[in-house]
Design an enzyme around this catalytic site. Structure first.
Site, PDB file in Angstrom:
ATOM      1  N   ASN A   9      30.690  15.096  23.455  1.00  0.00           N
ATOM      2  CA  ASN A   9      29.786  16.145  23.928  1.00  0.00           C
ATOM      3  C   ASN A   9      30.629  17.036  24.846  1.00  0.00           C
ATOM      4  OD1 ASN A   9      27.917  17.665  25.335  1.00  0.00           O
ATOM      5  ND2 ASN A   9      26.565  15.951  25.831  1.00  0.00           N
ATOM      6  N   ARG A 233      24.253  30.650  35.529  1.00  0.00           N
ATOM      7  CA  ARG A 233      23.704  31.650  34.599  1.00  0.00           C
ATOM      8  C   ARG A 233      22.444  32.266  35.198  1.00  0.00           C
ATOM      9  NH1 ARG A 233      23.460  27.672  29.605  1.00  0.00           N
ATOM     10  NH2 ARG A 233      24.852  26.291  30.721  1.00  0.00           N
ATOM     11  N   GLU A 371      21.807  12.382  25.575  1.00  0.00           N
ATOM     12  CA  GLU A 371      22.189  13.189  24.401  1.00  0.00           C
ATOM     13  C   GLU A 371      23.157  12.427  23.500  1.00  0.00           C
ATOM     14  OE1 GLU A 371      23.460  16.224  27.102  1.00  0.00           O
ATOM     15  OE2 GLU A 371      22.057  17.676  26.293  1.00  0.00           O
TER      16      GLU A 371
END
Ligand code: ADP
Length: 385
Positions: A9, A233, A371
């Site tokens: 990942n 962000r 994940e």
């Protein structure tokens, strides 16, 4: 010798990795994380933090080559028989885990401009595995795929049809995290098929509305810039700000992109740090303002997503902030009092699975994401081990 699956990942400045056995429960053999790639000497955070034997300016590719050799040397009794990768952008074409074949690579490369901070690193992982173990199957698992159950309306921007037809749509991200958490809902929620919002709050942050455990709407868009306030962000932004920066401030496209994707969010507002722990520990008013904005935007998006479902039965927190910060969870749950949320302070302070009182009309839960495991499950299913 026993067989193992490798999961990679690769993020913008980190690489998470894990090895799983191929038994029915996919037992995890090891996991680790390499941080600060491209930000000085990269270091490994598996067990004790240690510097890596690579140069300070090592790229993702260099570090991945080191990692494949390191794993082979560290687990000599395991044979790696397949690899799975988190690939951030799958566009419209990739709606589920996909075998990586030579014809797939250019299609994944073509999506790199839509996820410039991630997609090239995801591809670097695929290439490094091909160098390390040339003949094993590799499976790409997409962050966008979970959202392809959404209605067309939920995916549309109000722009001319020609652009929409060209693929300018709300794709959504963090899909592997949402998929994993959706598989855990039945262990925690009274009604796992009800109206649920999962808030994945980490350095990247987004929310997903689910009905029947499927994505119906999300806060991220064409790229992973839209929606919530993130570490670096900007999240939701009037596109007019971009024209102002280009036209009136004379900034280049690269400067605008850098400012909105690497120097905004918690970092930009506070001027102190992109890390929620630093901001919560700081007395500076600008740190408090960044945290206030994070919470304000989170509550606003919960309201919007709840409206798309005609109400809300459960709110689930996950990701680094969602799993670990009782303070942020408390403030967001308090902001959902109008939806019937009533915080159980003691449960919240110890990150219990359910953090609202039994009388609370809206249930709030903490479910740690994984994940890597959902990728391992996809690999195992895909290659029928
Ligand atoms: P990524 O999106 O890079 O995977 P994570 O999910 O690991 O990021 O989340 C990182 C964020 O979680 C950082 O802002 C970090 O400060 C925050 N975090 C981790 N632990 C805590 C904590 N105990 N309290 C507040 N924030 C925390």
């Amino acid at each position: 010798m026993s067989n193992a699956l490798l999961v990679l990942n690769a993020g913008s400045s980190s690489i998470k990795y894990a090895l799983y056995g191929t038994g029915p429960d996919l037992p995890r053999i090891t996991q680790g994380q390499i941080d600060r790639i491209g930000l000085g000497p990269a270091h490994s955070a598996d067990g004790a933090t240690q510097s890596l034997p690579v140069s300070a300016d090592a790229t993702h590719g260099d570090i991945l080559d080191w990692l494949t050799q390191h794993l082979s040397a560290s687990f000599p009794t395991h044979t790696i028989v397949a690899a799975g990768h988190r690939v951030v952008h799958g566009g419209q074409d990739f709606t589920g885990p996909t075998h990586v074949t030579p014809d797939i690579i250019p299609r994944l490369e073509a999506l790199a401009p839509l996820a410039p901070g991630h997609q090239p690193h995801n591809l670097a992982g695929i290439h490094a595995v091909a160098r390390g173990w040339p003949n094993i199957p590799q499976i790409a698992c997409f962050d966008t795929a979970f959202h392809r159950t959404q209605s067309r309306l939920a995916q549309l921007f109000a722009i001319p049809q020609s652009l929409t037809d060209g693929g300018v749509l709300r794709y959504g991200f963090h899909g592997l995290s949402y998929h994993y958490v959706s598989t855990q809902l039945e262990n925690h929620l009274d009604n796992p098929d009800g109206r649920v919002i999962i808030a994945h709050l980490g350095n990247g942050a987004s929310m997903c509305a689910l009905k029947n455990r499927q994505s119906t709407a999300t806060t991220m868009g064409f790229t992973a810039l839209d929606g919530l306030v993130m570490g670096r962000r900007c999240g939701e932004l009037d596109p007019g700000v971009i024209f102002y920066m280009l036209r009136d401030l004379g900034m280049s496209v690269a400067e605008v992109e850098d400012m909105l994707s690497r120097n905004s969010g918690l970092m930009g507002v506070s001027g102190i740090s992109s890390d929620m722990r630093d901001l919560l520990a700081s007395d500076a008013p600008a740190a408090a303002e960044a945290v206030d904005l994070f919470v304000y935007q989170a509550c606003k998006k919960i309201g919007a997503l709840a409206a798309t479902m005609g109400g809300l039965d459960a709110l689930v927190f996950t990701g680094g902030i969602g799993e670990n910060s009782a303070k942020i969870r408390a403030r967001i749950v308090d902001g959902c009092a109008w939806l019937g949320a009533q915080l159980d302070t003691d449960a919240n302070n110890i990150s219990e699975a359910r953090i609202t009182t039994h009388a609370s009309r809206l249930a709030a839960h903490v479910i740690p994401t994984d994940e890597e495991r959902i990728i391992a499950q996809a690999v195992s299913a895909k290659i029928a081990l």
